[in-house]
Design an enzyme around this catalytic site. Sequence first.
Site, PDB file in Angstrom:
ATOM      1  N   PHE A   1      -5.484  -1.714   7.104  1.00 24.23           N
ATOM      2  CA  PHE A   1      -6.934  -1.909   7.235  1.00 24.23           C
ATOM      3  C   PHE A   1      -7.343  -3.377   7.232  1.00 24.23           C
ATOM      4  O   PHE A   1      -8.442  -3.713   7.664  1.00 24.23           O
ATOM      5  CB  PHE A   1      -7.663  -1.179   6.077  1.00 24.23           C
TER       6      PHE A   1
ATOM      7  N   LYS B   1      -1.329   3.647  16.290  1.00 24.68           N
ATOM      8  CA  LYS B   1      -2.133   4.372  15.304  1.00 24.68           C
ATOM      9  C   LYS B   1      -2.781   3.330  14.390  1.00 24.68           C
ATOM     10  O   LYS B   1      -2.151   2.788  13.496  1.00 24.68           O
ATOM     11  CB  LYS B   1      -1.292   5.332  14.458  1.00 24.68           C
TER      12      LYS B   1
ATOM     13  N   GLU C   1      -6.928   4.351   9.620  1.00 29.47           N
ATOM     14  CA  GLU C   1      -8.021   5.334   9.688  1.00 29.47           C
ATOM     15  C   GLU C   1      -9.285   4.817   9.005  1.00 29.47           C
ATOM     16  O   GLU C   1     -10.360   5.373   9.173  1.00 29.47           O
ATOM     17  CB  GLU C   1      -7.585   6.673   9.075  1.00 29.47           C
ATOM     18  N   ARG C   2      -9.131   3.706   8.220  1.00 31.39           N
ATOM     19  CA  ARG C   2     -10.308   3.203   7.511  1.00 31.39           C
ATOM     20  C   ARG C   2     -11.140   2.242   8.373  1.00 31.39           C
ATOM     21  O   ARG C   2     -12.302   2.006   8.083  1.00 31.39           O
ATOM     22  CB  ARG C   2      -9.866   2.530   6.211  1.00 31.39           C
TER      23      ARG C   2
ATOM     24  N   SER D   1       1.395  -1.201   2.911  1.00 31.66           N
ATOM     25  CA  SER D   1       1.856  -1.408   1.534  1.00 31.66           C
ATOM     26  C   SER D   1       3.368  -1.151   1.433  1.00 31.66           C
ATOM     27  O   SER D   1       3.946  -0.439   2.265  1.00 31.66           O
ATOM     28  CB  SER D   1       1.101  -0.452   0.609  1.00 31.66           C
TER      29      SER D   1
ATOM     30  N   CYS E   1      -2.113 -10.387   3.218  1.00 31.25           N
ATOM     31  CA  CYS E   1      -0.731 -10.396   2.744  1.00 31.25           C
ATOM     32  C   CYS E   1      -0.254 -11.811   2.455  1.00 31.25           C
ATOM     33  O   CYS E   1       0.758 -12.007   1.798  1.00 31.25           O
ATOM     34  CB  CYS E   1       0.185  -9.721   3.748  1.00 31.25           C
TER      35      CYS E   1
ATOM     36  N   GLU F   1       1.005  -6.657  -6.779  1.00 30.86           N
ATOM     37  CA  GLU F   1       0.051  -7.079  -5.750  1.00 30.86           C
ATOM     38  C   GLU F   1      -1.321  -6.550  -6.157  1.00 30.86           C
ATOM     39  O   GLU F   1      -1.493  -5.335  -6.317  1.00 30.86           O
ATOM     40  CB  GLU F   1       0.449  -6.505  -4.386  1.00 30.86           C
TER      41      GLU F   1
HETATM   42  P1  NAD Z   1      -1.283   1.428   3.578  1.00 29.96           P
HETATM   43  O1  NAD Z   1       0.148   1.380   3.319  1.00 29.96           O
HETATM   44  O2  NAD Z   1      -2.162   2.251   2.722  1.00 29.96           O
HETATM   45  O3  NAD Z   1      -1.577   1.917   5.093  1.00 29.96           O
HETATM   46  C1  NAD Z   1      -0.933   1.346   6.207  1.00 29.96           C
HETATM   47  C2  NAD Z   1      -0.756   2.414   7.285  1.00 29.96           C
HETATM   48  O4  NAD Z   1       0.090   3.446   6.759  1.00 29.96           O
HETATM   49  C3  NAD Z   1      -2.058   3.070   7.704  1.00 29.96           C
HETATM   50  O5  NAD Z   1      -2.075   3.174   9.110  1.00 29.96           O
HETATM   51  C4  NAD Z   1      -2.025   4.444   7.024  1.00 29.96           C
HETATM   52  O6  NAD Z   1      -2.606   5.450   7.798  1.00 29.96           O
HETATM   53  C5  NAD Z   1      -0.534   4.723   6.853  1.00 29.96           C
HETATM   54  N1  NAD Z   1      -0.230   5.457   5.609  1.00 29.96           N
HETATM   55  C6  NAD Z   1      -0.847   5.320   4.407  1.00 29.96           C
HETATM   56  N2  NAD Z   1      -0.259   6.116   3.487  1.00 29.96           N
HETATM   57  C7  NAD Z   1       0.750   6.753   4.122  1.00 29.96           C
HETATM   58  C8  NAD Z   1       1.727   7.714   3.697  1.00 29.96           C
HETATM   59  N3  NAD Z   1       1.767   8.154   2.453  1.00 29.96           N
HETATM   60  N4  NAD Z   1       2.615   8.158   4.607  1.00 29.96           N
HETATM   61  C9  NAD Z   1       2.589   7.717   5.882  1.00 29.96           C
HETATM   62  N5  NAD Z   1       1.677   6.804   6.330  1.00 29.96           N
HETATM   63  C10 NAD Z   1       0.767   6.339   5.469  1.00 29.96           C
HETATM   64  O7  NAD Z   1      -1.791  -0.109   3.606  1.00 29.96           O
HETATM   65  P2  NAD Z   1      -3.279  -0.651   3.690  1.00 29.96           P
HETATM   66  O8  NAD Z   1      -3.965  -0.403   2.388  1.00 29.96           O
HETATM   67  O9  NAD Z   1      -3.943  -0.191   4.934  1.00 29.96           O
HETATM   68  O10 NAD Z   1      -2.998  -2.213   3.865  1.00 29.96           O
HETATM   69  C11 NAD Z   1      -2.813  -3.091   2.790  1.00 29.96           C
HETATM   70  C12 NAD Z   1      -1.351  -3.389   2.559  1.00 29.96           C
HETATM   71  O11 NAD Z   1      -0.778  -3.924   3.753  1.00 29.96           O
HETATM   72  C13 NAD Z   1      -1.122  -4.450   1.481  1.00 29.96           C
HETATM   73  O12 NAD Z   1      -0.065  -4.063   0.667  1.00 29.96           O
HETATM   74  C14 NAD Z   1      -0.782  -5.703   2.287  1.00 29.96           C
HETATM   75  O13 NAD Z   1       0.005  -6.655   1.594  1.00 29.96           O
HETATM   76  C15 NAD Z   1      -0.023  -5.108   3.425  1.00 29.96           C
HETATM   77  N6  NAD Z   1       0.006  -6.008   4.565  1.00 29.96           N
HETATM   78  C16 NAD Z   1       1.173  -6.668   4.793  1.00 29.96           C
HETATM   79  C17 NAD Z   1       1.257  -7.575   5.828  1.00 29.96           C
HETATM   80  C18 NAD Z   1       2.527  -8.337   6.062  1.00 29.96           C
HETATM   81  O14 NAD Z   1       2.589  -9.074   7.040  1.00 29.96           O
HETATM   82  N7  NAD Z   1       3.543  -8.199   5.233  1.00 29.96           N
HETATM   83  C19 NAD Z   1       0.136  -7.810   6.657  1.00 29.96           C
HETATM   84  C20 NAD Z   1      -1.038  -7.102   6.399  1.00 29.96           C
HETATM   85  C21 NAD Z   1      -1.087  -6.202   5.343  1.00 29.96           C
END
Ligand code: NAD
Length: 493
Positions: A150, A174, A177-178, A227, A282, A379
């Site tokens: 997101f 994909k 969704e938020r 994450s 991140c 984090e």
């Molecule tokens: P998230 O893991 O909740 O969601 C990311 C994606 O995974 C979304 O598209 C979501 O639909 C999907 N998802 C969520 N839960 C899932 C599950 N249980 N099974 C399968 N798919 C699932 O992350 P977020 O809250 O959207 O984003 C924040 C996180 O992203 C933070 O931890 C941040 O550090 C990380 N991030 C990392 C980088 C990097 O370059 N390392 C860059 C941006 C964000």
Amino acid sequence: MGKSLNNYLNGSFTPSIGQETLDIVNPSTLETLGQTPLGTIEDVDKAVEYAKAAFFSWSQVPAIDRVQPLFKLKMLLQDSVDEIATLIVKEHGKTFREAKGDILRGIQMVDVACGMPNLMMGESLQNIAPGIDCNTIRRSLGVFAGITPFNFPAMVPFWFWPFAVAAGNTYVLKPSERVPLTQMKIFELISKCGFPDGVINMVHGGKEVVNALLDHEDIAGISFVGSTPVAKHVYTRGSANGKRVQALGGAKNYMVMLPDAPVEQAVRAMVDSCYGCAGERCLAASVLVGVGEAYHKMKKQVLIEVAKVVVGDGLDPKTTLGPVISKEAKERIISDITTAIEQGAEILVDGREQTGEGYFVGPTVLDNIKTGTLMADKEIFGPVIGLMQVKTMDEAIDLINGSNYANTTSIFTTNGGAARDFINKVTPSMVGVNLGVPAPMAFFSFGGSKDSFFGDIKVHGASSVEFFTEKHTAMIRWYQEGSNEVVSPLWKD
Ligand code: NAD
């Protein structure tokens, strides 16, 4: 708005088969902006079927022609920057300036992907043996999919698909969704660029769509950003299914100030890093480490900088700190601050009682952070600064290298030798010197290590060509009158 969004399949906006939806909420005003359909396995099957059908003919289009729709997209995006940035502010909450950065960094990915005819050139050598030539070309692989978070609704999807498609693959995105509205607008522009049907597709949804992509036998590779627990899941399940996977996870970023650093400049960069995008980056700094006397100067200046922060709606030009993404995020951050205090941190600035209708957390500063506590290890992904004092730079490096995460770190100093030493010794693979957000740009490769990255090949820049192509080598001999008997002088008896 106020209605369920469409997927983008085979060149048309098409309703999702999924019946469930998730409300899209403006985190500043709590206004409901629309509903994201939570897609199903059938939605994924349809998207992949179209992408697979489009693959072969797209892969045969000359690279110079494949990038023409991207040139067009760049112009359309450029003309829509303010409109897209406004959408980002509404659905994500970051400030308008930060939102412009989000889309402008995305456009840079498109710029670099337009260089694919050069980027994906192969290798060749005449006479690898007498009369035999060898050519290695880079070939596209098929259908790729991207799953994005997101926090950068515009930029992160561009880390992947323009490179994948320019290299001759087809794609299914994909988005989070938020925050799907930004991608709805971007796909409206994509639909005007002349990509053949099926080359680029989008399916909305959550977990069910992700797992369907990970399991689909016609998907060659997956790019994920999110994450750490989900990144691990995506890497494990996707690679067990024989796919190439690059999965970028969470972070815990330390920044180090040495006594010789210019205090005002260094602290301004560090505080911007901690509070920019409400700490939901991140590459955001989380713990600021002062070496020796630097700690006292740093602490004093942090409090001066924090007093300047203006919390509010990102569309208000005075705002420097917007809301966090959701009620759950706000509650999690407040609970983390409380736990940090229970574990011995001293609260210098408390953002837990921040007023305002939306999901606001005020700027927070916690002092006296100790190793082994939540604030040192977890984090937080919110506007919370932890302060720490160490005696030497090596002690700071041990702290950084002791973390499970290894996304980024920075040192603030005027001592070139110390900076060089720091760069060489730290584990995080994106390192800054006197920079708050050391982000490798589109033409370099991006990605951390340890729990911040799962996979072998990083994202964008030259790495994108590695990830989205395979090397294909042909050894060639032509029969020519009299020339096939030639033997290298070194091999003669
Ligand atoms: P998230 O893991 O909740 O969601 C990311 C994606 O995974 C979304 O598209 C979501 O639909 C999907 N998802 C969520 N839960 C899932 C599950 N249980 N099974 C399968 N798919 C699932 O992350 P977020 O809250 O959207 O984003 C924040 C996180 O992203 C933070 O931890 C941040 O550090 C990380 N991030 C990392 C980088 C990097 O370059 N390392 C860059 C941006 C964000």
